[in-house]
Design a protein around this motif. Structure first.
Motif, PDB file in Angstrom:
ATOM      1  N   LEU A 143       0.805  -1.221   0.000  1.00 32.91           N
ATOM      2  CA  LEU A 143       0.000   0.000   0.000  1.00 32.91           C
ATOM      3  C   LEU A 143       0.841   1.276   0.000  1.00 32.91           C
ATOM      4  O   LEU A 143       0.297   2.369   0.040  1.00 32.91           O
ATOM      5  CB  LEU A 143      -0.964  -0.017   1.194  1.00 32.91           C
ATOM      6  N   LYS A 144       2.148   1.115  -0.052  1.00 28.43           N
ATOM      7  CA  LYS A 144       3.013   2.273  -0.228  1.00 28.43           C
ATOM      8  C   LYS A 144       2.990   2.706  -1.697  1.00 28.43           C
ATOM      9  O   LYS A 144       2.514   1.986  -2.572  1.00 28.43           O
ATOM     10  CB  LYS A 144       4.455   1.943   0.195  1.00 28.43           C
ATOM     11  N   ILE A 149       8.128   1.399  -3.265  1.00 26.03           N
ATOM     12  CA  ILE A 149       8.289  -0.028  -3.544  1.00 26.03           C
ATOM     13  C   ILE A 149       9.528  -0.272  -4.404  1.00 26.03           C
ATOM     14  O   ILE A 149      10.299  -1.206  -4.147  1.00 26.03           O
ATOM     15  CB  ILE A 149       7.022  -0.587  -4.223  1.00 26.03           C
ATOM     16  N   ALA A 150       9.727   0.581  -5.415  1.00 20.54           N
ATOM     17  CA  ALA A 150      10.912   0.446  -6.264  1.00 20.54           C
ATOM     18  C   ALA A 150      12.183   0.580  -5.429  1.00 20.54           C
ATOM     19  O   ALA A 150      13.146  -0.197  -5.585  1.00 20.54           O
ATOM     20  CB  ALA A 150      10.878   1.494  -7.366  1.00 20.54           C
ATOM     21  N   LYS A 151      12.189   1.567  -4.536  1.00 24.09           N
ATOM     22  CA  LYS A 151      13.343   1.788  -3.667  1.00 24.09           C
ATOM     23  C   LYS A 151      13.528   0.618  -2.692  1.00 24.09           C
ATOM     24  O   LYS A 151      14.651   0.175  -2.425  1.00 24.09           O
ATOM     25  CB  LYS A 151      13.141   3.103  -2.891  1.00 24.09           C
ATOM     26  N   LYS A 171       8.188  -8.799 -11.903  1.00 18.53           N
ATOM     27  CA  LYS A 171       6.862  -8.834 -12.514  1.00 18.53           C
ATOM     28  C   LYS A 171       5.852  -9.537 -11.615  1.00 18.53           C
ATOM     29  O   LYS A 171       4.745  -9.051 -11.399  1.00 18.53           O
ATOM     30  CB  LYS A 171       6.925  -9.532 -13.875  1.00 18.53           C
ATOM     31  N   LYS A 172       6.265 -10.690 -11.057  1.00 20.32           N
ATOM     32  CA  LYS A 172       5.357 -11.442 -10.184  1.00 20.32           C
ATOM     33  C   LYS A 172       5.064 -10.673  -8.897  1.00 20.32           C
ATOM     34  O   LYS A 172       3.933 -10.676  -8.406  1.00 20.32           O
ATOM     35  CB  LYS A 172       5.958 -12.807  -9.860  1.00 20.32           C
ATOM     36  N   MET A 173       6.075  -9.986  -8.370  1.00 22.69           N
ATOM     37  CA  MET A 173       5.854  -9.229  -7.140  1.00 22.69           C
ATOM     38  C   MET A 173       4.884  -8.083  -7.373  1.00 22.69           C
ATOM     39  O   MET A 173       3.990  -7.836  -6.549  1.00 22.69           O
ATOM     40  CB  MET A 173       7.162  -8.703  -6.573  1.00 22.69           C
ATOM     41  N   LEU A 174       5.036  -7.375  -8.490  1.00 21.56           N
ATOM     42  CA  LEU A 174       4.126  -6.264  -8.779  1.00 21.56           C
ATOM     43  C   LEU A 174       2.698  -6.768  -8.998  1.00 21.56           C
ATOM     44  O   LEU A 174       1.735  -6.096  -8.622  1.00 21.56           O
ATOM     45  CB  LEU A 174       4.618  -5.484  -9.995  1.00 21.56           C
ATOM     46  N   MET A 175       2.557  -7.963  -9.565  1.00 19.93           N
ATOM     47  CA  MET A 175       1.231  -8.564  -9.717  1.00 19.93           C
ATOM     48  C   MET A 175       0.640  -8.917  -8.358  1.00 19.93           C
ATOM     49  O   MET A 175      -0.550  -8.692  -8.108  1.00 19.93           O
ATOM     50  CB  MET A 175       1.313  -9.812 -10.604  1.00 19.93           C
ATOM     51  N   ALA A 176       1.478  -9.459  -7.466  1.00 13.33           N
ATOM     52  CA  ALA A 176       1.011  -9.792  -6.109  1.00 13.33           C
ATOM     53  C   ALA A 176       0.608  -8.535  -5.353  1.00 13.33           C
ATOM     54  O   ALA A 176      -0.386  -8.515  -4.620  1.00 13.33           O
ATOM     55  CB  ALA A 176       2.106 -10.549  -5.358  1.00 13.33           C
ATOM     56  N   ILE A 177       1.385  -7.463  -5.525  1.00 10.37           N
ATOM     57  CA  ILE A 177       1.077  -6.184  -4.889  1.00 10.37           C
ATOM     58  C   ILE A 177      -0.243  -5.628  -5.420  1.00 10.37           C
ATOM     59  O   ILE A 177      -1.083  -5.139  -4.650  1.00 10.37           O
ATOM     60  CB  ILE A 177       2.236  -5.190  -5.110  1.00 10.37           C
ATOM     61  N   ASP A 178      -0.441  -5.694  -6.737  1.00 10.21           N
ATOM     62  CA  ASP A 178      -1.698  -5.213  -7.331  1.00 10.21           C
ATOM     63  C   ASP A 178      -2.898  -5.970  -6.765  1.00 10.21           C
ATOM     64  O   ASP A 178      -3.957  -5.376  -6.518  1.00 10.21           O
ATOM     65  CB  ASP A 178      -1.663  -5.368  -8.855  1.00 10.21           C
ATOM     66  N   LYS A 179      -2.736  -7.268  -6.543  1.00  5.33           N
ATOM     67  CA  LYS A 179      -3.825  -8.075  -5.976  1.00  5.33           C
ATOM     68  C   LYS A 179      -4.163  -7.622  -4.561  1.00  5.33           C
ATOM     69  O   LYS A 179      -5.336  -7.471  -4.203  1.00  5.33           O
ATOM     70  CB  LYS A 179      -3.451  -9.550  -5.988  1.00  5.33           C
ATOM     71  N   GLY A 184      -7.509  -4.789  -0.695  1.00 11.52           N
ATOM     72  CA  GLY A 184      -7.490  -3.892   0.450  1.00 11.52           C
ATOM     73  C   GLY A 184      -7.120  -4.594   1.743  1.00 11.52           C
ATOM     74  O   GLY A 184      -7.215  -4.019   2.830  1.00 11.52           O
ATOM     75  N   TYR A 185      -6.663  -5.827   1.646  1.00 13.23           N
ATOM     76  CA  TYR A 185      -6.223  -6.606   2.812  1.00 13.23           C
ATOM     77  C   TYR A 185      -5.255  -7.672   2.314  1.00 13.23           C
ATOM     78  O   TYR A 185      -5.060  -7.855   1.105  1.00 13.23           O
ATOM     79  CB  TYR A 185      -7.404  -7.245   3.548  1.00 13.23           C
ATOM     80  N   SER A 186      -4.646  -8.401   3.251  1.00 11.41           N
ATOM     81  CA  SER A 186      -3.697  -9.450   2.891  1.00 11.41           C
ATOM     82  C   SER A 186      -4.023 -10.731   3.647  1.00 11.41           C
ATOM     83  O   SER A 186      -4.318 -10.686   4.845  1.00 11.41           O
ATOM     84  CB  SER A 186      -2.266  -9.004   3.219  1.00 11.41           C
TER      85      SER A 186
END
Length: 245
Positions: A143-144, A149-151, A171-179, A184-186
């Motif tokens: 949610l940052k 996230i890049a940093k 790529k997979k991490m950014l997809m997981a982050i988008d999900k 709105g929760y994990s």
């Protein structure tokens, strides 16, 4: 009045107002109506004294270590705990599960506060844990802002497969982050059959912490899982609302 001190304070306040977005020198000077050369000299001094730092990989400046220290981390944490305590206790009693309050500190998820509900079988977690390896750590990172996230990835790398198998490449991490952002929760199913659920706490529209629960998976079915997610989100929202006051 010593004008240069006022200008330095103006710059620190400007950079701190949106602490995750690097501020370009030209923007600082233009928005504060400062001469560019004067602004550059003040920024250089603030950099040397660690009140500002250069953004990695981007042009601009961020709050430095000294400024963060002066911002009163202990006071901020106490305010957060006081806002969360009663709501956490309500949630623990409602769900009959232990509830944790966690923040992000570097690459670690740190438990600030908890209410333990005594069950015969109790799921536990370490006070400090790799952020990638926790529901609350993953949530706060996700949610940052994108530049944070890049940093973060640049500094701490990507998670190994045995920690977060869905995020082993950029790529997979950014997809997981988008999900996570979309939900709105994990929710995190640990290898030892423990389920972690986390919901975000916001202050000034920034996710600063998370409420989380760790529950043995045998104790919940899908209907109970949905209830836990719903009530955890409601509790996090109630805490966020208190922080607005």
């Amino acid at each position: 009045m010593i004008q240069v001190i006022h200008r330095a304070i103006d710059i620190l306040e400007y950079v701190s107002n949106d602490p995750e977005r690097p501020k370009a020198l030209g923007d600082i000077a233009g928005d504060l109506n400062l001469n560019l050369s004067t602004c550059a000299n003040i920024v250089k001094t603030l950099l040397n004294r660690a009140y500002l730092e250069k953004s990695e990989g981007q042009k601009g400046y961020l709050p430095g270590r000294k400024l963060i220290d002066l911002s009163g981390e202990t006071v901020y944490q106490q305010e957060l705990i006081e806002a969360a305590d009663e709501e956490m206790l309500k949630l623990a009693n409602l769900l009959k599960e232990s509830v944790l309050l966690a923040v992000l500190n570097g690459n670690k998820r740190i438990v600030l506060h908890q209410h333990v509900y005594n069950n015969m079988v109790q799921a536990t977690t370490e006070p400090e844990k790799l952020a990638y390896d926790s529901s609350s750590g993953r949530l706060i990172i996700s949610l940052k802002k994108d530049d944070f996230i890049a940093k973060y990835i640049l500094k701490y790398g990507l998670p190994p497969a045995n920690v977060w198998s869905d995020a082993t490449t950029r790529k997979k991490m950014l997809m997981a982050i988008d999900k996570i952002r979309e939900q709105g929760y994990s929710v995190f199913v640990c290898t030892d059959q423990i389920i972690g659920v986390a919901a975000p706490i916001f202050k000034n529209d920034v996710c600063i912490a998370a409420i989380s629960l760790y529950i043995p998976s045998f104790r919940i079915d899908e209907a109970q899982k949905e209830k836990i997610i719903k009530e955890t989100i409601n509790t996090a929202k109630a805490i966020s609302d208190k922080l607005k006051k």
